[in-house]
Design an enzyme around this catalytic site. Structure first.
Site, short mmCIF file in Angstrom:
data_model
loop_
_atom_site.label_atom_id
_atom_site.label_comp_id
_atom_site.label_asym_id
_atom_site.label_seq_id
_atom_site.Cartn_x
_atom_site.Cartn_y
_atom_site.Cartn_z
N GLY A 114 33.26 50.61 43.32
CA GLY A 114 33.05 49.36 44.06
C GLY A 114 31.63 48.84 44.01
O GLY A 114 31.13 48.47 42.95
N LYS A 152 38.46 55.92 36.45
CA LYS A 152 37.02 55.74 36.69
C LYS A 152 36.22 56.87 36.02
O LYS A 152 35.15 56.64 35.44
CB LYS A 152 36.75 55.72 38.19
P1 NAP Z 1 44.87 41.75 44.45
O1 NAP Z 1 44.43 41.56 45.83
O2 NAP Z 1 46.26 42.23 44.20
O3 NAP Z 1 44.67 40.34 43.69
C1 NAP Z 1 45.10 40.14 42.37
C2 NAP Z 1 44.96 38.65 42.06
O4 NAP Z 1 45.29 38.44 40.69
C3 NAP Z 1 45.89 37.76 42.87
O5 NAP Z 1 45.28 36.56 43.19
C4 NAP Z 1 47.09 37.55 41.93
O6 NAP Z 1 47.74 36.31 42.10
C5 NAP Z 1 46.39 37.55 40.58
N1 NAP Z 1 47.28 38.03 39.55
C6 NAP Z 1 47.81 39.28 39.42
N2 NAP Z 1 48.63 39.33 38.36
C7 NAP Z 1 48.64 38.09 37.83
C8 NAP Z 1 49.32 37.50 36.72
N3 NAP Z 1 50.15 38.22 35.96
N4 NAP Z 1 49.08 36.20 36.45
C9 NAP Z 1 48.25 35.47 37.22
N5 NAP Z 1 47.57 35.97 38.28
C10 NAP Z 1 47.78 37.26 38.57
O7 NAP Z 1 43.90 42.73 43.66
P2 NAP Z 1 42.41 43.15 44.04
O8 NAP Z 1 42.43 44.20 45.07
O9 NAP Z 1 41.60 41.92 44.29
O10 NAP Z 1 41.94 43.87 42.70
C11 NAP Z 1 41.62 43.12 41.56
C12 NAP Z 1 40.98 44.03 40.51
O11 NAP Z 1 39.82 44.62 41.06
C13 NAP Z 1 41.87 45.21 40.08
O12 NAP Z 1 41.65 45.49 38.73
C14 NAP Z 1 41.36 46.35 40.95
O13 NAP Z 1 41.58 47.62 40.37
C15 NAP Z 1 39.88 46.02 40.99
N6 NAP Z 1 39.19 46.59 42.14
C16 NAP Z 1 39.62 46.34 43.39
C17 NAP Z 1 38.94 46.87 44.46
C18 NAP Z 1 39.38 46.62 45.86
O14 NAP Z 1 38.75 47.12 46.79
N7 NAP Z 1 40.43 45.85 46.09
C19 NAP Z 1 37.80 47.67 44.24
C20 NAP Z 1 37.35 47.89 42.94
C21 NAP Z 1 38.05 47.33 41.88
P3 NAP Z 1 48.55 35.97 43.45
O15 NAP Z 1 47.48 35.81 44.50
O16 NAP Z 1 49.26 34.71 43.15
O17 NAP Z 1 49.44 37.15 43.69
N1 HSE Z 2 42.02 52.38 45.84
C1 HSE Z 2 40.65 52.64 45.55
C2 HSE Z 2 40.08 53.60 46.57
C3 HSE Z 2 39.79 51.40 45.53
O1 HSE Z 2 40.76 54.02 47.51
O2 HSE Z 2 38.92 53.97 46.43
C4 HSE Z 2 39.94 50.60 44.27
O3 HSE Z 2 39.36 51.27 43.20
#
Ligand code: NAP
Ligand code: HSE
Length: 431
Positions: free
Chosen positions: A132, A203
């Site tokens: 993160g 990771k």
């Molecule tokens: P999320 O809340 O599920 O959001 C995903 C977004 O992408 C949504 O807006 C979704 O659209 C859109 N999307 C997904 N599939 C799609 C498709 N096929 N076509 C068009 N739009 C699509 O995910 P997130 O938690 O923000 O995570 C995003 C990325 O960051 C991931 O790779 C995750 O591993 C990484 N990440 C997340 C965190 C965390 O704390 N959340 C931390 C580090 C890294 P809709 O809104 O219409 O569903």
């Molecule tokens: N699901 C992960 C965690 C965050 O619990 O650390 C996204 O990489």
């Protein structure tokens, strides 16, 4: 006024919505830091009808390819393998810089994406993909690139760190701690990627590849999750002045690199032992710098968006001033070693009959398989734990041994008639 840099934001979920907010709220500051304004030209989503507070509805689109083609910088925070993979390939091939948080995608494709970026002169930045908000990708890729990294050891998953912390501090069993993690919004409805160690393995692959200048894929990482951890394991760790962490460990193993994710006993004196709750941390050991520790929030919308925005400013500066950074170097081409060749220390617990010669017979099993015992403890079982005449518990702490020798010890102990069915072992790291 200078022409804005065109940003395609793919994804407006937990991370993407925060990236959009920062781009809006900090527009003036970001322009000053980059030298040109940053303008979102479109926000790619799946469901165009969904309410997205703070995002101009006219920017929302499900037509992702034209958006990527029109951009100077693509921010990929949609997650998943496809269509994210094709869109990233398309951008990098045409010389458009990409910032992504997608560890799952990168862990299988980083070498290919790096070649595409290097061939077209685009940047590929992915600080948010590991731990993160914590700067760890750039330290390995840039700050420590003149040094020689020996080992990277990290707590790379906040959900599992929270669960283990609850088991340790509140005496909960795994299922109870997982439920708390779900209730507090740390664990997903389907927690498999976190508790099974898949998220940490992706990771770990990225960190290992950067640290050791080699192509390491998530699927090559040895992986064991935390679903099998019991109160007994936690109590055993406490008795050894250790805690239990889901660790990612990448280290040089001869000419190869060993990369593994598994629960481990960590001595309370080690800096990683004190990383509590949903925090992440990475402990790096290198030839010249010595020991370095990186600590902070490993997930969450705003912290992850902070890492994304750091990358966006960097690639935008490169566009304004010229140049790009090589994404990752694979020149060293270390292979990922088989887990059997990996070496560490172990704690093995077994239940035995309390009669003459049993300790010696148990110790002989270790000697037979070339595993050297460092310490032995004996305790007595009470109540329900005391079954079928197995009234004593032996705890062996070993010196360093290979995984294959340790596996042979455990197999022979499990088959021995003087040992009860509950033979457990855990790796010891950081000692
Ligand atoms: P999320 O809340 O599920 O959001 C995903 C977004 O992408 C949504 O807006 C979704 O659209 C859109 N999307 C997904 N599939 C799609 C498709 N096929 N076509 C068009 N739009 C699509 O995910 P997130 O938690 O923000 O995570 C995003 C990325 O960051 C991931 O790779 C995750 O591993 C990484 N990440 C997340 C965190 C965390 O704390 N959340 C931390 C580090 C890294 P809709 O809104 O219409 O569903
Ligand atoms: N699901 C992960 C965690 C965050 O619990 O650390 C996204 O990489």
């Amino acid at each position: 006024m200078s022409e804005p840099l065109k940003i395609a934001l793919l994804g407006a979920g937990v991370v993407g919505s925060q990236v959009a907010r920062i781009l809006d709220e900090q527009a003036g500051e970001l322009e000053a830091r980059v030298g040109r304004p940053l303008e979102i030209i479109g926000v790619g989503v799946r469901d165009v009808a969904k309410e997205r507070p703070g995002i101009d509805p006219s920017l929302i689109t499900a037509d992702l390819e034209p958006l990527v083609e029109a951009a100077d910088v693509v921010i990929e925070v949609m997650g998943g393998m496809e269509p994210a993979g094709s869109l990233v390939r398309r951008a990098l091939t045409s010389g458009t810089s990409v910032v992504t948080a997608n560890k799952e995608l990168l862990a299988e494709n980083l070498a290919e994406f790096s070649s595409l970026a290097d061939a077209s002169g685009a940047d590929l930045y992915f600080e948010a993909a590991v731990a993160g908000a914590i700067p760890i990708v750039r330290p390995l890729r840039e700050s420590l690139v003149g040094d020689e990294v020996y080992e990277v050891m990290g707590i790379l998953n906040g959900t599992t760190n929270f669960i283990l912390d609850k088991m340790i501090t509140s005496g909960l069993e795994f299922d109870e701690a997982l439920q708390q993690a779900k209730d507090l919004g740390y664990a997903e409805a389907d927690p498999t990627a976190d508790v099974g160690g898949h998220d940490a393995a992706a990771k770990a692959a990225l960190l290992a590849g950067l640290a050791f200048h080699s192509d390491v894929k998530g699927s090559q990482v040895f992986r064991e999750g935390i679903t099998g951890i019991t109160k007994q394991d936690i109590e055993a760790a406490k008795a050894m002045n250790c805690t239990v962490k889901l660790l990612a460990v990448a280290s040089i193993n001869g000419d190869d690199v060993a990369v593994k994710v598994h629960p481990a006993m960590v001595p309370l004196t080690h800096p990683l032992a004190n990383v509590s709750g949903a925090f992440n941390a990475v402990f790096v050991t290198s030839r010249e710098a010595g020991e370095l520790m990186f600590l902070g929030p490993g997930a969450g919308g705003a912290p992850t968006a902070s890492a994304v925005m750091g990358d966006v400013v960097t690639v935008a500066r490169h566009i304004v001033r010229g140049g790009s950074t090589p994404s990752s170097s694979n020149y060293r081409r270390r292979r990922v070693s088989d887990i059997g060749a990996s070496r560490t220390r172990y704690f093995i617990s077994l239940e035995v009959e309390d009669r003459p010669g049993i300790l010696a017979k148990s110790a002989t099993v270790f000697a037979t398989h070339h595993v050297s015992v460092q310490t032995v403890q004996q305790s007595y079982l009470e109540g329900l734990e005391r079954q079928d005449g197995f009234s004593a518990r032996l705890g062996f702490m070993t010196h360093e041994a290979t995984e294959s020798d340790l596996a042979a010890v455990v197999e022979e102990l499990r088959a021995a008639d003087f040992v009860g069915p509950n033979v457990r072992f855990m790796r010891i790291e950081g000692s």
